[in-house]
Design a protein around this motif. Structure first.
Motif, PDB file in Angstrom:
ATOM      1  N   ASP A 149      35.693 116.732 -26.342  1.00 12.38           N
ATOM      2  CA  ASP A 149      36.488 117.335 -26.233  1.00 12.38           C
ATOM      3  C   ASP A 149      35.576 119.195 -25.919  1.00 12.38           C
ATOM      4  OD1 ASP A 149      38.463 116.664 -27.676  1.00 12.38           O
ATOM      5  OD2 ASP A 149      37.527 116.620 -29.972  1.00 12.38           O
ATOM      6  N   PHE A 150      34.163 119.421 -26.332  1.00 14.01           N
ATOM      7  CA  PHE A 150      34.127 120.243 -25.388  1.00 14.01           C
ATOM      8  C   PHE A 150      33.597 120.502 -23.468  1.00 14.01           C
ATOM      9  CE2 PHE A 150      29.831 122.167 -23.159  1.00 14.01           C
ATOM     10  CZ  PHE A 150      29.566 123.374 -23.890  1.00 14.01           C
ATOM     11  N   SER A 151      33.689 118.807 -23.393  1.00  8.21           N
ATOM     12  CA  SER A 151      34.206 118.448 -21.179  1.00  8.21           C
ATOM     13  C   SER A 151      36.013 119.711 -21.454  1.00  8.21           C
ATOM     14  CB  SER A 151      34.199 117.378 -21.467  1.00  8.21           C
ATOM     15  OG  SER A 151      32.872 117.111 -21.004  1.00  8.21           O
ATOM     16  N   GLU A 154      35.941 123.021 -21.506  1.00  8.27           N
ATOM     17  CA  GLU A 154      35.065 123.817 -20.261  1.00  8.27           C
ATOM     18  C   GLU A 154      36.208 123.697 -18.852  1.00  8.27           C
ATOM     19  OE1 GLU A 154      31.109 122.226 -19.540  1.00  8.27           O
ATOM     20  OE2 GLU A 154      30.376 123.602 -20.135  1.00  8.27           O
ATOM     21  N   SER A 155      37.324 122.353 -18.806  1.00  4.40           N
ATOM     22  CA  SER A 155      37.629 121.933 -18.167  1.00  4.40           C
ATOM     23  C   SER A 155      39.400 123.096 -18.253  1.00  4.40           C
ATOM     24  CB  SER A 155      38.113 120.550 -17.318  1.00  4.40           C
ATOM     25  OG  SER A 155      38.958 119.861 -18.874  1.00  4.40           O
ATOM     26  N   GLY A 156      39.185 123.466 -19.789  1.00  2.00           N
ATOM     27  CA  GLY A 156      40.854 123.966 -19.647  1.00  2.00           C
ATOM     28  C   GLY A 156      41.538 123.105 -20.345  1.00  2.00           C
ATOM     29  N   LYS A 157      41.495 122.023 -20.944  1.00  4.74           N
ATOM     30  CA  LYS A 157      42.502 120.583 -20.977  1.00  4.74           C
ATOM     31  C   LYS A 157      42.255 120.401 -22.829  1.00  4.74           C
ATOM     32  CE  LYS A 157      42.305 118.882 -16.707  1.00  4.74           C
ATOM     33  NZ  LYS A 157      41.323 117.514 -15.665  1.00  4.74           N
ATOM     34  N   LEU A 158      41.483 121.439 -23.775  1.00  4.53           N
ATOM     35  CA  LEU A 158      41.852 121.061 -24.821  1.00  4.53           C
ATOM     36  C   LEU A 158      43.002 120.982 -25.462  1.00  4.53           C
ATOM     37  CD1 LEU A 158      40.143 120.025 -27.104  1.00  4.53           C
ATOM     38  CD2 LEU A 158      39.411 122.358 -27.277  1.00  4.53           C
ATOM     39  N   THR A 159      44.033 120.591 -26.277  1.00  5.98           N
ATOM     40  CA  THR A 159      44.715 120.762 -27.168  1.00  5.98           C
ATOM     41  C   THR A 159      44.171 120.572 -29.088  1.00  5.98           C
ATOM     42  OG1 THR A 159      46.070 118.850 -27.297  1.00  5.98           O
ATOM     43  CG2 THR A 159      46.274 119.640 -25.621  1.00  5.98           C
ATOM     44  N   ILE A 160      44.939 121.728 -29.672  1.00  8.61           N
ATOM     45  CA  ILE A 160      44.168 121.888 -30.980  1.00  8.61           C
ATOM     46  C   ILE A 160      44.948 121.123 -31.802  1.00  8.61           C
ATOM     47  CG2 ILE A 160      44.080 123.613 -32.831  1.00  8.61           C
ATOM     48  CD1 ILE A 160      42.330 123.339 -30.865  1.00  8.61           C
ATOM     49  N   GLU A 161      45.374 120.117 -32.512  1.00  8.46           N
ATOM     50  CA  GLU A 161      45.545 119.106 -33.184  1.00  8.46           C
ATOM     51  C   GLU A 161      45.503 119.383 -34.842  1.00  8.46           C
ATOM     52  OE1 GLU A 161      44.479 115.497 -32.966  1.00  8.46           O
ATOM     53  OE2 GLU A 161      44.963 115.247 -30.959  1.00  8.46           O
ATOM     54  N   LYS A 162      46.528 119.685 -35.978  1.00  8.25           N
ATOM     55  CA  LYS A 162      46.643 119.556 -37.525  1.00  8.25           C
ATOM     56  C   LYS A 162      46.975 118.548 -37.740  1.00  8.25           C
ATOM     57  CE  LYS A 162      49.174 122.762 -40.577  1.00  8.25           C
ATOM     58  NZ  LYS A 162      50.435 123.483 -40.934  1.00  8.25           N
ATOM     59  N   THR A 163      45.616 118.495 -38.321  1.00  9.86           N
ATOM     60  CA  THR A 163      45.696 117.355 -39.343  1.00  9.86           C
ATOM     61  C   THR A 163      45.113 117.504 -41.091  1.00  9.86           C
ATOM     62  OG1 THR A 163      44.944 114.584 -39.325  1.00  9.86           O
ATOM     63  CG2 THR A 163      43.747 116.867 -38.448  1.00  9.86           C
ATOM     64  N   SER A 164      45.799 116.442 -41.703  1.00  8.68           N
ATOM     65  CA  SER A 164      45.263 116.395 -43.296  1.00  8.68           C
ATOM     66  C   SER A 164      44.270 115.921 -43.424  1.00  8.68           C
ATOM     67  CB  SER A 164      46.596 115.951 -44.354  1.00  8.68           C
ATOM     68  OG  SER A 164      47.070 115.053 -43.752  1.00  8.68           O
TER      69      SER A 164
END
Length: 179
Positions: A149-151, A154-164
């Motif tokens: 995810d850190f990578s 840095e490349s601007g490709k992370l998506t945030i997920e909401k999970t229980s």
């Protein structure tokens, strides 16, 4: 005349800049270009030109040149350092990504085998240890995924997920893993 010192490949651009300044009747301009000094060494000049017009006619041009060689060297060094830092950062990200993927495969095997052992009716004294092993493996896999995810960040490709999730289970598992 400074024109005698200007390197040949820069003369056309400099002459064009002066021509445009005269044509537009711009009073002030600034140009940077390399020249060969009296020792035939290349130095950079920052030249400020003030032109005085009477109507449409150029009456006088005042040129002040300043040696900016040190500044140019510093700029060049900064550009090179930035390029090297970007290369190093890219290499680091590539390494982390590759290693994370390489570690993930055996980690999934450890988690899977632990799950199979739990399914095979282990002795009661083994269940807590197997659960701790499974939790620790899953926790390590989460850390590996965080590196990926850190990578992505840095490349601007992370998506945030909401999970229980079950907070009590997580805290209990951490307690058992650390004890």
């Amino acid at each position: 005349n400074f024109n005698f010192f200007v390197k040949e490949e820069f003369k056309p651009a400099l002459h064009m800049a002066l021509y445009i300044q005269i044509k537009r009747r711009e009073e002030l301009s600034y140009n940077e270009f390399p020249i060969l000094n009296k020792n035939k060494e290349e130095i950079w000049i920052g030249q400020k030109i003030t032109m005085i017009f009477e109507g449409e006619r150029l009456v006088k041009a005042i040129c002040i040149g300043r040696d900016i060689t040190d500044r140019k060297k510093t700029e060049k060094a900064l550009i090179k350092a930035k390029e090297e830092a970007i290369k190093a950062s890219d290499a680091k990200a590539e390494f982390l990504s590759s290693m994370s993927h390489e570690i993930r495969t055996p980690m999934n095997a450890v988690i899977g085998m632990t799950h199979l052992l739990l399914e095979e009716n282990p002795r009661p004294d083994q269940i807590e240890n197997l659960n701790t092993l499974k939790f620790s493996g899953e926790n390590l896999l989460t850390i590996i995924n965080d590196i990926l995810d850190f990578s992505k960040i840095e490349s601007g490709k992370l998506t945030i997920e909401k999970t229980s999730f079950n907070l009590k289970y997580v805290v209990d598992s951490i307690y058992h893993a650390l004890s």
